[in-house]
Write a protein that holds these residues in place. Structure first.
Motif, PDB file in Angstrom:
ATOM      1  N   ASN A  96       0.830  -1.202   0.000  1.00  0.00           N
ATOM      2  CA  ASN A  96       0.000   0.000   0.000  1.00  0.00           C
ATOM      3  C   ASN A  96       0.867   1.256   0.000  1.00  0.00           C
ATOM      4  O   ASN A  96       0.604   2.200  -0.749  1.00  0.00           O
ATOM      5  N   VAL A  97       1.903   1.272   0.799  1.00  0.00           N
ATOM      6  CA  VAL A  97       2.817   2.419   0.827  1.00  0.00           C
ATOM      7  C   VAL A  97       3.448   2.609  -0.548  1.00  0.00           C
ATOM      8  O   VAL A  97       3.546   3.737  -1.046  1.00  0.00           O
ATOM      9  N   ALA A  98       3.850   1.515  -1.192  1.00  0.00           N
ATOM     10  CA  ALA A  98       4.461   1.606  -2.525  1.00  0.00           C
ATOM     11  C   ALA A  98       3.469   2.163  -3.544  1.00  0.00           C
ATOM     12  O   ALA A  98       3.851   2.964  -4.416  1.00  0.00           O
ATOM     13  N   ILE A  99       2.206   1.778  -3.436  1.00  0.00           N
ATOM     14  CA  ILE A  99       1.183   2.314  -4.344  1.00  0.00           C
ATOM     15  C   ILE A  99       1.045   3.815  -4.140  1.00  0.00           C
ATOM     16  O   ILE A  99       0.965   4.588  -5.100  1.00  0.00           O
ATOM     17  N   ASP A 101       3.372   5.791  -2.949  1.00  0.00           N
ATOM     18  CA  ASP A 101       4.600   6.417  -3.451  1.00  0.00           C
ATOM     19  C   ASP A 101       4.476   6.695  -4.949  1.00  0.00           C
ATOM     20  O   ASP A 101       4.865   7.766  -5.425  1.00  0.00           O
ATOM     21  N   ARG A 102       3.933   5.730  -5.689  1.00  0.00           N
ATOM     22  CA  ARG A 102       3.715   5.939  -7.134  1.00  0.00           C
ATOM     23  C   ARG A 102       2.645   6.998  -7.379  1.00  0.00           C
ATOM     24  O   ARG A 102       2.793   7.864  -8.234  1.00  0.00           O
ATOM     25  N   ALA A 103       1.564   6.922  -6.622  1.00  0.00           N
ATOM     26  CA  ALA A 103       0.456   7.865  -6.817  1.00  0.00           C
ATOM     27  C   ALA A 103       0.896   9.302  -6.548  1.00  0.00           C
ATOM     28  O   ALA A 103       0.455  10.227  -7.244  1.00  0.00           O
ATOM     29  N   LEU A 104       1.772   9.496  -5.571  1.00  0.00           N
ATOM     30  CA  LEU A 104       2.240  10.849  -5.250  1.00  0.00           C
ATOM     31  C   LEU A 104       2.995  11.484  -6.413  1.00  0.00           C
ATOM     32  O   LEU A 104       3.085  12.713  -6.497  1.00  0.00           O
ATOM     33  N   LYS A 105       3.492  10.671  -7.326  1.00  0.00           N
ATOM     34  CA  LYS A 105       4.209  11.179  -8.503  1.00  0.00           C
ATOM     35  C   LYS A 105       3.275  11.429  -9.681  1.00  0.00           C
ATOM     36  O   LYS A 105       3.712  11.897 -10.724  1.00  0.00           O
ATOM     37  N   ALA A 118      -1.663  11.613   3.436  1.00  0.00           N
ATOM     38  CA  ALA A 118      -2.302  11.208   4.691  1.00  0.00           C
ATOM     39  C   ALA A 118      -2.540   9.694   4.731  1.00  0.00           C
ATOM     40  O   ALA A 118      -2.287   9.048   5.754  1.00  0.00           O
ATOM     41  N   LEU A 119      -2.992   9.132   3.620  1.00  0.00           N
ATOM     42  CA  LEU A 119      -3.283   7.696   3.599  1.00  0.00           C
ATOM     43  C   LEU A 119      -1.992   6.881   3.599  1.00  0.00           C
ATOM     44  O   LEU A 119      -1.908   5.835   4.250  1.00  0.00           O
ATOM     45  N   ARG A 120      -0.970   7.367   2.905  1.00  0.00           N
ATOM     46  CA  ARG A 120       0.330   6.704   2.930  1.00  0.00           C
ATOM     47  C   ARG A 120       0.889   6.693   4.362  1.00  0.00           C
ATOM     48  O   ARG A 120       1.378   5.688   4.849  1.00  0.00           O
ATOM     49  N   SER A 121       0.777   7.825   5.014  1.00  0.00           N
ATOM     50  CA  SER A 121       1.276   7.950   6.379  1.00  0.00           C
ATOM     51  C   SER A 121       0.541   6.996   7.323  1.00  0.00           C
ATOM     52  O   SER A 121       1.160   6.371   8.187  1.00  0.00           O
ATOM     53  N   ALA A 122      -0.764   6.879   7.160  1.00  0.00           N
ATOM     54  CA  ALA A 122      -1.526   5.958   8.010  1.00  0.00           C
ATOM     55  C   ALA A 122      -1.027   4.527   7.838  1.00  0.00           C
ATOM     56  O   ALA A 122      -0.853   3.797   8.822  1.00  0.00           O
TER      57      ALA A 122
END
Length: 143
Positions: A96-99, A101-105, A118-122
């Motif tokens: 989920n974190v990796a997804i 990371d990609r989405a943030l780009k 926020a969702l990555r951090s959670a």
């Protein structure tokens, strides 16, 4: 659509990918609860995953994009023990974190970036450590 600007294909794909993963997590954790009862951390995190999906659905609505259907309903993986589910939860949160990371780009839109962050951090700061603790304490670890 209040944004005044349409999302491009990359932005729509990133939103779809993140929502799909939130659906997968929610359905998986709900299945663990159905199989093993109200076990922690699943009872807490399943509700968080529902909130995450809702935050993403709000973005779909804001930008006038139809969200993908939940393809995970009734198709969640099953586990032989809570420990096995916790180990899978660790891997799921790492993915989920990796997804995210990609989405943030995928976008420069501050509203979307704020939700992704926020969702990555959670996932990184709360869910992953909770599943790591769960895997360490599960009594059926040795089975």
């Amino acid at each position: 659509m209040s944004s005044g600007q349409r999302l491009d294909d990359t932005e729509v794909q990133a939103l779809s990918d993140t929502l799909d993963d939130e659906y997968k997590s929610r359905e998986t954790y709900a299945q663990v609860i159905r199989d093993f009862g109200d076990v922690r951390p699943f009872v807490n995190i399943v509700e968080a995953e529902a909130r995450h999906a809702s935050a993403l659905l709000n973005l779909f609505e804001k930008y006038g994009v139809s969200p993908p259907a939940n393809r995970w309903a009734g198709k969640a993986p099953r586990f032989s023990s809570v420990h096995e589910a916790c180990v899978a939860g660790i891997q799921g949160e790492i993915e989920n974190v990796a997804i995210y990371d990609r989405a943030l780009k995928s976008t420069q839109r501050p509203d979307i970036l704020a939700v992704y962050q926020a969702l990555r951090s959670a996932s990184q700061d709360r869910h992953l450590p909770a599943f790591q603790r769960c895997a360490q304490r599960s009594p059926e670890r040795g089975r």
